[in-house]
Design a protein around this motif. Structure first.
Motif, PDB file in Angstrom:
ATOM      1  N   ARG A  94       0.870  -1.128   0.191  1.00 41.62           N
ATOM      2  CA  ARG A  94       0.116   0.225   0.027  1.00 41.62           C
ATOM      3  C   ARG A  94       0.818   1.331  -0.020  1.00 41.62           C
ATOM      4  O   ARG A  94       1.876   1.385   0.393  1.00 41.62           O
ATOM      5  CB  ARG A  94      -0.942   0.104   1.207  1.00 41.62           C
ATOM      6  CG  ARG A  94      -1.963  -0.975   0.932  1.00 41.62           C
ATOM      7  CD  ARG A  94      -2.871  -0.993   2.620  1.00 41.62           C
ATOM      8  NE  ARG A  94      -3.673   0.182   2.498  1.00 41.62           N
ATOM      9  CZ  ARG A  94      -4.416   0.552   3.535  1.00 41.62           C
ATOM     10  NH1 ARG A  94      -4.106   0.231   4.604  1.00 41.62           N
ATOM     11  NH2 ARG A  94      -5.061   1.576   3.396  1.00 41.62           N
ATOM     12  N   GLY A  95       0.416   2.348  -0.738  1.00 42.97           N
ATOM     13  CA  GLY A  95       1.190   3.451  -0.761  1.00 42.97           C
ATOM     14  C   GLY A  95       1.078   4.313   0.683  1.00 42.97           C
ATOM     15  O   GLY A  95       0.622   3.823   1.620  1.00 42.97           O
ATOM     16  N   LEU A  96       1.423   5.647   0.335  1.00 43.26           N
ATOM     17  CA  LEU A  96       1.149   6.483   1.512  1.00 43.26           C
ATOM     18  C   LEU A  96       0.465   7.922   1.250  1.00 43.26           C
ATOM     19  O   LEU A  96       1.188   8.469   0.103  1.00 43.26           O
ATOM     20  CB  LEU A  96       2.537   6.698   2.117  1.00 43.26           C
ATOM     21  CG  LEU A  96       2.641   7.392   3.581  1.00 43.26           C
ATOM     22  CD1 LEU A  96       1.966   6.876   4.525  1.00 43.26           C
ATOM     23  CD2 LEU A  96       4.091   7.844   3.916  1.00 43.26           C
ATOM     24  N   ARG A 119      -4.225  18.684   2.644  1.00 40.03           N
ATOM     25  CA  ARG A 119      -5.699  18.386   2.928  1.00 40.03           C
ATOM     26  C   ARG A 119      -5.895  16.726   2.878  1.00 40.03           C
ATOM     27  O   ARG A 119      -5.420  15.988   2.272  1.00 40.03           O
ATOM     28  CB  ARG A 119      -6.730  19.066   2.132  1.00 40.03           C
ATOM     29  CG  ARG A 119      -6.434  18.665   0.529  1.00 40.03           C
ATOM     30  CD  ARG A 119      -7.562  19.473  -0.093  1.00 40.03           C
ATOM     31  NE  ARG A 119      -7.162  21.080  -0.068  1.00 40.03           N
ATOM     32  CZ  ARG A 119      -7.829  21.922  -0.694  1.00 40.03           C
ATOM     33  NH1 ARG A 119      -8.888  21.831  -0.986  1.00 40.03           N
ATOM     34  NH2 ARG A 119      -7.039  23.055  -0.678  1.00 40.03           N
ATOM     35  N   PRO A 120      -6.753  16.231   3.937  1.00 36.68           N
ATOM     36  CA  PRO A 120      -7.199  14.927   3.805  1.00 36.68           C
ATOM     37  C   PRO A 120      -7.800  14.270   2.440  1.00 36.68           C
ATOM     38  O   PRO A 120      -8.461  15.315   1.764  1.00 36.68           O
ATOM     39  CB  PRO A 120      -8.100  14.589   5.067  1.00 36.68           C
ATOM     40  CG  PRO A 120      -8.550  16.074   5.358  1.00 36.68           C
ATOM     41  CD  PRO A 120      -7.589  16.961   4.840  1.00 36.68           C
ATOM     42  N   PRO A 121      -7.865  13.241   2.264  1.00 34.00           N
ATOM     43  CA  PRO A 121      -8.390  12.712   1.006  1.00 34.00           C
ATOM     44  C   PRO A 121      -9.882  13.381   1.088  1.00 34.00           C
ATOM     45  O   PRO A 121     -10.438  13.616  -0.179  1.00 34.00           O
ATOM     46  CB  PRO A 121      -8.569  11.153   1.026  1.00 34.00           C
ATOM     47  CG  PRO A 121      -7.224  10.903   2.040  1.00 34.00           C
ATOM     48  CD  PRO A 121      -7.091  11.987   3.110  1.00 34.00           C
ATOM     49  N   GLU A 134      -7.968   2.883   0.301  1.00 33.21           N
ATOM     50  CA  GLU A 134      -7.934   1.271   0.001  1.00 33.21           C
ATOM     51  C   GLU A 134      -6.511   1.062  -0.323  1.00 33.21           C
ATOM     52  O   GLU A 134      -5.895   0.135   0.247  1.00 33.21           O
ATOM     53  CB  GLU A 134      -8.900   0.853  -1.200  1.00 33.21           C
ATOM     54  CG  GLU A 134      -8.750  -0.692  -1.280  1.00 33.21           C
ATOM     55  CD  GLU A 134      -9.644  -1.164  -2.652  1.00 33.21           C
ATOM     56  OE1 GLU A 134      -9.245  -2.268  -3.209  1.00 33.21           O
ATOM     57  OE2 GLU A 134     -10.493  -0.452  -3.030  1.00 33.21           O
ATOM     58  N   ARG A 135      -5.992   1.753  -1.364  1.00 29.99           N
ATOM     59  CA  ARG A 135      -4.504   1.581  -1.742  1.00 29.99           C
ATOM     60  C   ARG A 135      -3.688   2.238  -1.043  1.00 29.99           C
ATOM     61  O   ARG A 135      -2.339   2.050  -1.402  1.00 29.99           O
ATOM     62  CB  ARG A 135      -4.717   1.728  -3.406  1.00 29.99           C
ATOM     63  CG  ARG A 135      -5.741   0.996  -3.895  1.00 29.99           C
ATOM     64  CD  ARG A 135      -5.357  -0.498  -3.848  1.00 29.99           C
ATOM     65  NE  ARG A 135      -4.495  -0.971  -4.326  1.00 29.99           N
ATOM     66  CZ  ARG A 135      -4.195  -1.720  -5.389  1.00 29.99           C
ATOM     67  NH1 ARG A 135      -5.064  -1.767  -6.150  1.00 29.99           N
ATOM     68  NH2 ARG A 135      -2.986  -2.073  -5.740  1.00 29.99           N
ATOM     69  N   MET A 136      -3.899   3.169  -0.307  1.00 32.57           N
ATOM     70  CA  MET A 136      -2.859   4.139   0.502  1.00 32.57           C
ATOM     71  C   MET A 136      -3.130   4.327   1.879  1.00 32.57           C
ATOM     72  O   MET A 136      -4.054   4.235   2.330  1.00 32.57           O
ATOM     73  CB  MET A 136      -2.636   5.326  -0.260  1.00 32.57           C
ATOM     74  CG  MET A 136      -2.449   5.363  -1.549  1.00 32.57           C
ATOM     75  SD  MET A 136      -2.632   6.936  -2.616  1.00 32.57           S
ATOM     76  CE  MET A 136      -1.092   8.068  -1.817  1.00 32.57           C
TER      77      MET A 136
END
Length: 355
Positions: free
Chosen positions: A55-57, A160-162, A184-186
């Motif tokens: 998973r990314g960041l 900013r947050p997602p 999901e992926r980060m």
């Protein structure tokens, strides 16, 4: 046991290039997790499947918390194919690639662009992920889905947050699946330390220099080196079909001369795009303003209004103090408001120098 990221971070602390920060140190294991997975040699064997990518960041946070500095350490340590790029510049390249694909008669122009990227890199490191344009908002979901599907690992910084990406944007409901995909992926991590490191680097330093002579240029050059480390490249912003060029840019810090931004036929939308993209603007060689350069003066007023409203930090050299820049001719009376804003922007602690 120390890790690569911890060792590199500790080395910078030991050399005095950064101050230790518990909030920064806390996120180092996340970078290390990704680093180890990317750098791990593949297991050999005819029927062995490629390992699942990590998973990314998604690293977000406020003013000067060191997001870009941590990304510098991470991206600089990677030996696998990777690319570090400002998100806005990346999306400009995506649009260009899609235009070329359509010219070749490709129906789904996202696919060849995503394949070209995934064939080239295993890791994308984005600075300042932000979505403010509806065209970008409609593209990124499909693009990132294909990048993730091809095993590309994404590490990104953002202010900013997602959940706040493309906030209040047109047709935002169509964008929400992309936010779910990011989560999901980060791994989403807030860098919430109490120290504003970038403001600290500017603490006690003047930010408005007059006259705009050799001494002013030398002092601004020293500030620029401290903010960017001398690593800069031009950044082109695409605004309503026009190219707006920032001659020097690095990690949210831009540098230009008065003529670059006010001597060109730019308008409010262009200056708003600049204010949305940069956190610190170094603007050099502001001349005296009068009837002879009335159009340039009007653009300068519009630029300062955009920077002021967006809380962009301004470092400038000028022919005179703000109150003496525009003392005769049409518009000189109204310029008093701009002079007041310039004076306020000179105060220590003003602005939101993110990074």
């Amino acid at each position: 046991m120390a890790t690569v990221m911890q060792d590199l971070y500790a080395d910078r602390v030991a050399r005095g290039s950064i101050d230790p920060d518990p909030a920064q140190e806390a996120v180092l294991p996340e970078f290390e997790r990704i680093f180890e997975a990317l750098e791990r040699p593949p297991k050999r064997g005819l029927f062995r499947r490629a390992p699942e990518p990590p998973r990314g960041l998604y690293l977000w946070g406020g003013v000067g918390r060191g997001k870009s500095m941590l990304m510098d350490i991470f991206a600089g340590a990677l030996t696998v194919p990777a690319r570090r790029v400002h998100f806005h510049a990346f999306m400009q390249e995506v649009h260009q690639g899609m235009t070329e694909a359509r010219a070749r008669g490709v129906d789904d122009a996202v696919k060849p662009v995503a394949k070209a990227i995934s064939d080239e890199v295993r890791c994308l490191a984005f600075d300042e992920m932000q979505i403010t344009d509806i065209t970008d908002a409609m593209i990124v979901g499909r693009l990132f889905e294909q990048l993730f599907g091809a095993g590309v690992v994404v590490v990104a910084t953002s202010n900013r947050p997602p959940d706040d990406l493309y906030k209040d944007g047109l047709n935002r409901a169509l964008f929400l699946p992309f936010i779910d995909l990011l989560k999901e992926r980060m791994v989403v991590w807030e860098l919430s330390g109490a120290t504003d490191h970038r403001q600290n680097r500017m603490a006690g330093s003047p930010v408005y220099f007059t006259p705009a002579d050799a001494e002013a240029r030398a002092r601004i050059a020293a500030i620029w080196e401290g903010l960017t480390g001398g690593e800069t490249a031009p950044l082109t912003l695409r605004v309503k079909g026009r190219d707006v060029i920032l001659p020097e840019f690095h990690n949210g810090v831009a540098r230009a001369r008065f003529f670059d931004l006010c001597g060109q036929p730019l308008g409010p939308a262009d200056y708003l795009a600049i204010a949305e993209t940069v956190r610190v603007l170094v603007l050099e060689d502001i001349p005296r303003l009068s009837r002879s350069n009335f159009n340039e003066a009007k653009r300068f007023v519009t630029l300062i209004d955009a920077l002021y409203e967006a809380k962009v930090r301004l470092i400038a050299s000028a022919a005179a103090e703000p109150e003496s820049l525009y003392v005769e001719g049409e518009g000189s009376f109204e310029f008093a408001r701009t002079a007041s804003r310039l004076r306020e922007m000179m105060s220590h602690g003003w602005g939101r120098a993110e990074g």
